[in-house]
Motif scaffolding. Structure first.
Motif, short mmCIF file in Angstrom:
data_model
loop_
_atom_site.label_atom_id
_atom_site.label_comp_id
_atom_site.label_asym_id
_atom_site.label_seq_id
_atom_site.Cartn_x
_atom_site.Cartn_y
_atom_site.Cartn_z
N SER A 11 0.57 -1.25 0.00
CA SER A 11 -0.09 -0.14 0.06
C SER A 11 1.09 1.27 -0.04
O SER A 11 1.63 1.16 0.88
CB SER A 11 -1.06 0.09 1.35
OG SER A 11 -1.79 -1.11 1.10
N ALA A 40 -9.53 -5.86 -10.44
CA ALA A 40 -10.22 -5.01 -9.20
C ALA A 40 -11.59 -5.65 -9.08
O ALA A 40 -11.96 -6.06 -9.97
CB ALA A 40 -10.26 -3.62 -9.74
N THR A 91 -5.50 0.63 -8.27
CA THR A 91 -5.48 -0.68 -7.03
C THR A 91 -6.20 -1.69 -7.50
O THR A 91 -7.46 -1.48 -8.18
CB THR A 91 -6.42 0.27 -5.95
OG1 THR A 91 -5.80 1.34 -5.34
CG2 THR A 91 -6.90 -0.81 -4.68
N GLN A 119 -1.62 -8.15 -3.67
CA GLN A 119 -2.56 -6.84 -3.70
C GLN A 119 -1.63 -5.45 -3.51
O GLN A 119 -0.66 -5.37 -3.10
CB GLN A 119 -3.23 -6.89 -2.22
CG GLN A 119 -4.29 -5.61 -2.19
CD GLN A 119 -5.29 -5.48 -3.42
OE1 GLN A 119 -5.75 -6.64 -3.40
NE2 GLN A 119 -5.63 -4.26 -3.67
N THR A 121 -2.08 -1.16 -3.42
CA THR A 121 -3.12 -0.50 -3.15
C THR A 121 -2.70 0.95 -3.33
O THR A 121 -1.50 1.19 -2.60
CB THR A 121 -3.84 -0.52 -1.85
OG1 THR A 121 -4.39 -1.80 -1.79
CG2 THR A 121 -5.02 0.44 -1.35
N SER A 123 -3.53 4.92 -2.43
CA SER A 123 -4.73 5.66 -1.77
C SER A 123 -4.42 7.01 -1.98
O SER A 123 -3.49 7.42 -2.05
CB SER A 123 -4.68 5.29 -0.36
OG SER A 123 -3.53 5.68 0.31
#
Length: 124
Positions: A11, A40, A91, A119, A121, A123
């Motif tokens: 992330s 996604a 993402t 994963q 991500t 933000s």
């Protein structure tokens, strides 16, 4: 049986970078494609980037051109995806793929071997 191992997701804030890798021990690396795909929630799996191990030709989705770079280390049977300037729309779960069998381009999900996914991500 070929197993693909994909460490390197995570992330970050929008604008940040990540570099997932895909190790393919035992994969007959020469003269075929390896690719990165993403999916996604609620969307279809889409091709992000691919590389031809025989000559190093690369292919990118328009949405990532200029931001993502796929590269390979043939000695380590490993492919990398350098992702810069990440956006929230990047993402997704990212999957590595090997051993392309299709005929309409290596950004289509027509591969025999798939990793479990990592994963990513970004933000805002």
């Amino acid at each position: 049986q070929v197993q693909l191992v994909e460490p390197g997701g995570g992330s970050v804030q929008a604008g940040g970078s990540l570099r997932p890798s895909c190790a393919a021990p035992g994969y007959p690396y020469s003269s075929n494609y390896m690719g990165w795909f993403r999916q996604a929630p609620g969307k279809e799996r889409e091709g992000v980037a691919a590389i031809y191990s025989g000559g190093g030709s690369t292919y990118y989705a328009d949405s990532v051109k200029g931001r993502f770079t796929i590269s390979q280390d043939n000695a380590k049977n490993t492919v990398y995806l350098q992702m810069n300037s990440l956006k929230p729309e990047d993402t997704a779960m990212y999957y590595c793929a090997a051993d392309y069998y299709g005929g309409k381009g290596p950004l289509r999900p027509e591969y025999n071997y798939w990793g479990q996914g990592t994963q990513v991500t970004a933000s805002s």
